[in-house]
Design an enzyme around this catalytic site. Structure first.
Site, short mmCIF file in Angstrom:
data_model
loop_
_atom_site.label_atom_id
_atom_site.label_comp_id
_atom_site.label_asym_id
_atom_site.label_seq_id
_atom_site.Cartn_x
_atom_site.Cartn_y
_atom_site.Cartn_z
N GLU A 118 16.99 8.94 -6.85
CA GLU A 118 16.65 7.51 -6.83
C GLU A 118 16.59 7.02 -8.28
O GLU A 118 15.91 7.62 -9.10
CB GLU A 118 15.29 7.33 -6.14
N THR A 128 13.88 -2.46 0.60
CA THR A 128 12.80 -2.01 1.46
C THR A 128 11.48 -2.69 1.17
O THR A 128 10.75 -3.08 2.06
CB THR A 128 12.64 -0.48 1.36
N HIS A 136 11.99 -5.87 14.35
CA HIS A 136 12.64 -6.77 15.30
C HIS A 136 12.85 -6.11 16.66
O HIS A 136 13.16 -4.93 16.74
CB HIS A 136 13.99 -7.22 14.75
N LYS A 340 18.72 -14.45 10.44
CA LYS A 340 18.04 -14.72 11.70
C LYS A 340 17.14 -15.93 11.55
O LYS A 340 16.48 -16.33 12.48
CB LYS A 340 17.23 -13.49 12.13
N ARG A 401 19.69 -8.35 0.36
CA ARG A 401 20.23 -7.68 1.55
C ARG A 401 21.63 -7.16 1.22
O ARG A 401 22.45 -7.92 0.73
CB ARG A 401 20.35 -8.66 2.71
N ILE A 426 23.13 -1.69 5.37
CA ILE A 426 21.84 -1.65 6.09
C ILE A 426 20.98 -2.83 5.63
O ILE A 426 20.07 -2.70 4.82
CB ILE A 426 21.11 -0.31 5.90
N CYS A 495 -10.08 -2.56 -7.43
CA CYS A 495 -9.49 -3.86 -7.07
C CYS A 495 -10.50 -4.61 -6.22
O CYS A 495 -10.81 -4.21 -5.11
CB CYS A 495 -8.19 -3.64 -6.30
N CYS A 532 -5.91 -12.31 -6.80
CA CYS A 532 -5.83 -12.45 -8.26
C CYS A 532 -4.63 -11.69 -8.81
O CYS A 532 -4.37 -11.73 -10.01
CB CYS A 532 -7.13 -12.06 -8.96
N CYS A 537 -7.80 -6.03 -12.14
CA CYS A 537 -7.74 -4.58 -12.02
C CYS A 537 -6.60 -3.93 -12.77
O CYS A 537 -6.60 -2.72 -12.96
CB CYS A 537 -7.72 -4.15 -10.55
#
Lengths: 571, 429
Positions: A118, A128, A136, A340, A401, A426, A495, A532, A537
């Protein structure tokens, strides 16, 4: 082809375009030439894809005034090759989005070595993380497509994923509202598609049924459509859970590792050249999202082109709860043909989410949220919940996309290069389809391995259940008290907005897929995801990361390379 | 779970909370606890190394830390319990507080009275709709101040500042002194957001340009910020097409306003004024729930810490009176009074308190207000029907500077009040 070219020529929109086209024996159209705008490049691609017999479209058209810079990797490839083969695997998966992580986790039950590469510093960094989290039902996919089949199957499999992996899944159902005869006709078409796609429970609603189900629907609706299997998740949570469980079962993740080239060796194996060195592999699975076509080109298997469609989303303060139980959508007033239409939903954490928009863009890396994206998303929300107030927006973001010109998923063993598996195009509903995509790819791989005489056995020590994660905010005060007595770090809130403790941050730092950036911590714990947006944080998270990873504060990034937060020490 | 009974709990150890605790002890309230989430008291004052604090109260220039120190000494001299490093998670309408820390776990405070003093938070880029990419290098002014003054790191080389509120101006000077380049300060309004003295001392003295009626419309970059686009705005604060200008920079500092931090208050069901985003309060700074008071920036954003301290003291005196009445078995809180509304009249954006108990005022009462637009030679007045309860002339007023109108003890409130700012009539006396 002559007919296609004649069609383009006779279309007034494409007056300024100069296009040539060829079609191969297996139905792949290749377009060459130029168009006067990016929009027309995409339109011509779609037009070509719609012709009978066309399997897919390679679109090499250039657009006037649009220059897409391609980096020359020759030098980097040479450097990387010098490092030699650093690992040998059965399967190398390119890309750690929902598809790559889903497949990795599916394969982790077998006795084989799987490596995921990656380029980003974390999993789920691209499409993602930036989609609306809708699982859906499958009634909005075109019947007969691979999308339709995998969407419905994927939706069904989500309960099992949820149970094993422990992310939040809310089966809220979806209601579409019609305000005109035209809207009603639109919904009826969706309904019939739903029936054709075998979507469970989908049905039309009369006005009375609609208002009984959701009494606060504004205005004077004519009727609606309900799809009860609609779910919502926090998409990055699902992706992280898949990656962690895959890693717990032995899958290796190489983050911040860009794939530069692939060489097909004489014995049929692959050498995947990454910036960290060469990975030797029997199979390569291309889950590279918007860059999947470029990865396929590395093995000279070019039969589709991806075009980037940006979607912008806005998130509202949790304080605004809205009146609905279902994910809601009025028929859009203006809508991109391939979207959609986006809508209104509440995330499992309780934030109202509106969008996404759908805009074709030439630059695959341009995740810039524009005013027009916000206006579209906001309008989608306002159309069903008029009281929504833009002053309550706490976050906006855009994702890309990865769409091909057939607007369907491409999942198959390469016809040209045996051992190379395409998982491309995808886009939505890719998240909902992810379990079915993983299942399908597992099938392709297993079948191929067995055909070549290899036995594929399930490991005895396979653990499908992910280690559960402590979520302080969801516990009762008594449970919180007991937890702090066990580990005092759960008594230190980092946080404020989301009530995330230092204990939870330390937990995820010991995850099998170690988060190293402030955003990666945010996706795993929600620290910095509140109203915030990390104003309070972020310094604390930087401090913890620096301490636990033994780094200087200036080495802690917001996200990947180059996204430093602090430049140098002060005087 | 450890349960503790107290007479008064003060939430937040910033200037409002510190002043409230000190005054509460002077008023003789018995068991007082101050709950502070940080390791040290003082709140945001601790990261304010610049001076200019305390001009009203102490008649001298102090740094934020020095100002806080004066109050911390007062508080530490009392027997009030200082519960630091402790975070409040929930307040219930019946005045229970759930709070956590590392050593004691969950604490349950059963309180007879509460003073909310949680302060405020900064608005973010999304709340001012800066479009573009989400890179690093976009920070609120408070976060920049924390990184530089408390942690000792610089978050960039060349900064653009959006917002000319005081914290933006102070940070322009601070970053310049630290060797960073400040390209300019941009302000969407047609007049500066900060105090005049800060415009002079933080911008003009360092040749940092201030661009009014201009805003940042877009952020650029992939990983780290590489630049911003600014544009002129029209009178409705909408960007004017064609006026865009690209600026190369690696840091965008946002000083675009503060929001009272009232998530705990909302959780308790306290009524919030949509205008101020703080609780609706009466002249004792009591909220809509009997015995729960609020003070400082949690009520409305003040500019001067002196006012913040003052409101802490008002709330503490209110709490003392409330506890005394309760102890003596008298009717107290809302049931003891009928309330008259205070409305923001001509020229006034908001005014607090929003309501006043009917009857004779037993002590002077302060109204805090902001005007809608800058003006000169105006009269600030508090009217009840045809009767004027207070009136004073102001040479110059502007939205950034909060005004105070004081009504003297002895006035009898028997009708709704209106606070307004009108142009001075030349021969009016």
């Amino acid at each position: 082809m002559q007919e296609l070219l004649a069609n383009i020529k006779s279309d007034a929109r494409f007056e300024q375009c100069s296009v040539s086209a060829s079609i191969s024996e297996d139905g792949i159209v290749t377009l060459e030439g130029s168009a006067d705008s990016w929009r027309h490049v995409v339109d011509i691609g779609h037009l070509a894809a719609s012709f009978p017999g066309v399997v897919n479209v390679v679109n090499h058209l250039s657009a006037e005034g649009v220059r897409i810079e391609k980096s020359d990797n020759t030098q980097r490839i040479r450097e990387a090759r010098k490092r030699g083969v650093i690992a040998s695997a059965d399967v190398v998966i390119v890309g750690a989005g929902i598809s790559g992580c889903g497949i990795a986790r599916e394969l982790s039950k077998y006795d084989m070595r799987v490596i995921v590469v990656e380029r980003n510093a974390d999993v789920s960094e691209e499409a993602t993380k930036a989609n609306n989290g809708d699982i859906h039902p499958g009634h909005k996919a075109k019947p007969g497509t691979l999308k339709a089949k995998l969407n419905v199957r994927g939706n069904e499999l989500y309960d099992k994923w949820q149970e094993e992996l422990g992310f939040e899944l809310v089966r809220c159902g979806q209601v579409n509202v019609a305000y005109s005869e035209e809207d009603m006709r639109g919904l009826e078409k969706i309904y019939h598609d739903g029936i054709a796609n075998d979507v469970p429970g989908v049905r039309m609603l009369t006005k009375e049924e609609l208002l009984k189900m959701e009494p606060e629907v504004p205005g004077d609706p004519m009727g609606g459509l309900v799809a009860p299997t609609m779910g919502v998740v926090e998409p990055f949570q699902v992706c992280v859970a898949l990656a962690e469980n895959a890693a717990e079962n032995g899958v290796e993740f190489m983050l911040s590792t860009e794939l530069l080239d692939i060489q097909v060796m004489e014995d049929g194996r692959f050498q995947a050249v990454t910036e960290k060195g060469i990975l030797d592999a029997a199979y390569i699975i291309d889950c590279a999202g918007i860059h999947a076509d470029e990865v396929a080109q590395m093995v000279n298997d070019e039969f589709y082109t991806l075009h980037a469609r940006r979607g912008g989303i806005a998130i509202f303060d949790k304080r605004v709860t809205g009146p609905y139980h279902h994910a809601m959508s009025a028929m859009p007033r203006k809508k991109d043909a391939e979207s959609k239409g986006g809508g209104y939903a509440r995330t499992p954490e309780g934030n109202i989410l509106v969008g996404p928009s759908a805009v074709e863009i030439p630059d695959k890396e341009d995740k810039s949220m524009e005013e027009s994206d916000f206006d579209y998303a906001y309008d989608r929300g306002k159309s069903i919940y008029p009281e929504l107030d833009r002053r309550d927006v706490i976050a906006m973001y855009a994702g890309i996309r990865p769409a091909d010109y057939k607007e369907d998923f491409i999942i198959q063993m390469s016809g040209k290069v045996h051992g190379f598996i395409h998982v491309a195009g995808i886009q939505s509903p890719g998240l909902a389809s992810a379990p079915a995509i993983a299942e399908m790819v597992e099938g392709i791989l297993k079948e191929d391995m067995e055909a070549s005489g290899r036995t594929v056995s399930v490991r005895e020590d396979y653990k499908p259940k992910r280690r559960p994660q402590v979520q302080f905010r969801r516990l009762s005060h008594e449970e919180q008290d007991a937890l702090i007595r066990e580990n005092p770090k759960y008594g230190h809130i980092i946080c404020r907005c989301e009530q995330i403790t230092e204990g939870e941050i330390l937990d995820v730092l010991h995850s099998p897929v170690v988060p190293t950036t402030v955003d990666a911590i945010k996706r795993r714990t929600r620290a910095g995801m509140g109203r915030c947006q990390g104003g309070f944080c972020q310094p604390r998270v930087v401090e913890i990361l620096a301490r636990e990873l033994d780094k200087d504060w200036t080495q802690i990034n917001l996200k990947g390379r180059g996204a430093y937060i602090l430049e140098r020490r002060s005087r | 779970m450890k349960t503790i009974q107290v007479d008064l709990a003060v939430i937040g150890g910033g200037p409002a909370g510190l002043a409230a605790v000190a005054e509460a002890k002077r008023q003789g309230i018995g068991r007082v606890v101050l709950i502070e989430r940080d390791l040290e008291l003082g709140g945001i004052l601790q990261q304010c190394v610049h001076d200019g604090f305390g001009l009203h109260r102490f008649q001298k220039r102090m740094s934020g830390g020095q100002y806080a120190e004066a109050f911390i000494r007062d508080v530490e001299a009392t027997d009030a319990c200082i519960q630091d490093n402790t975070m409040v998670l929930e307040i219930t309408p019946d005045k229970k507080i759930y709070a956590v820390n590392e050593t004691e776990g969950m604490l349950l405070y059963e309180c007879r009275a509460i003073i909310l003093a949680m302060g405020c938070r900064e608005r973010t880029r999304n709340q001012v709709f800066i479009y573009g990419s989400r890179t690093s290098g976009v920070l609120t002014a408070g976060a920049v101040q924390r990184y530089i003054n408390m942690e000792g790191y610089l978050p960039g080389r060349k900064a653009v500042i959006l917002g000319s509120g005081d914290i933006g101006l102070i940070m322009a000077r601070r970053m310049t002194l630290e060797g960073m380049e400040v390209e300019g300060v941009y302000e969407v309004m047609s007049s500066p957001g900060g105090l005049t003295r800060n415009i002079v001392q933080c911008l003009e003295d360092y040749d940092i340009p201030l661009h009014l009626s201009t805003t940042v419309v877009k952020a650029h970059g992939r990983e780290r910020l590489t630049g911003v686009t600014v544009a002129k705005v029209d009178e409705n604060r909408r960007p004017i097409p064609g006026t865009e200008r690209y600026i190369d920079c690696d840091l965008l500092v946002l000083a675009v306003g503060l929001i009272p931090e009232n998530e705990l208050s909302r959780g308790a069901g306290i009524e919030i004024d949509p205008r101020t985003q703080g609780p609706v309060i009466d002249q004792n700074f009591m909220t809509s729930i009997d015995g729960i008071f609020a003070a400082g920036n949690v009520v409305a954003v003040f500019d001067l810490v002196d006012y913040v301290s003052e409101t802490g003291e008002i709330a503490a005196r209110g709490a003392a009176r409330y506890l005394k009445e309760q102890k003596e078995g008298n009717k107290e809180g809302h049931s003891a009074h009928t309330y008259k509304n205070v409305t923001a009249g001509e020229g006034v954006n908001f005014v607090i308190p929003q309501k006043v108990a009917a009857g004779e005022l037993t002590q002077d009462m302060a109204f805090y207000l902001r005007v809608k637009k800058p003006d000169e030679r105006v009269v600030l007045s508090c009217r009840m029907g045809d009767e004027t309860l207070a009136k004073k002339k102001e040479r110059f007023v502007a939205p950034p500077e909060m005004l105070v109108s004081r009504v003297q003890a002895g006035c009898c409130v028997d009708n709704d009040l209106t606070v307004e700012v009108r142009k001075e009539v030349p021969h009016e006396r």
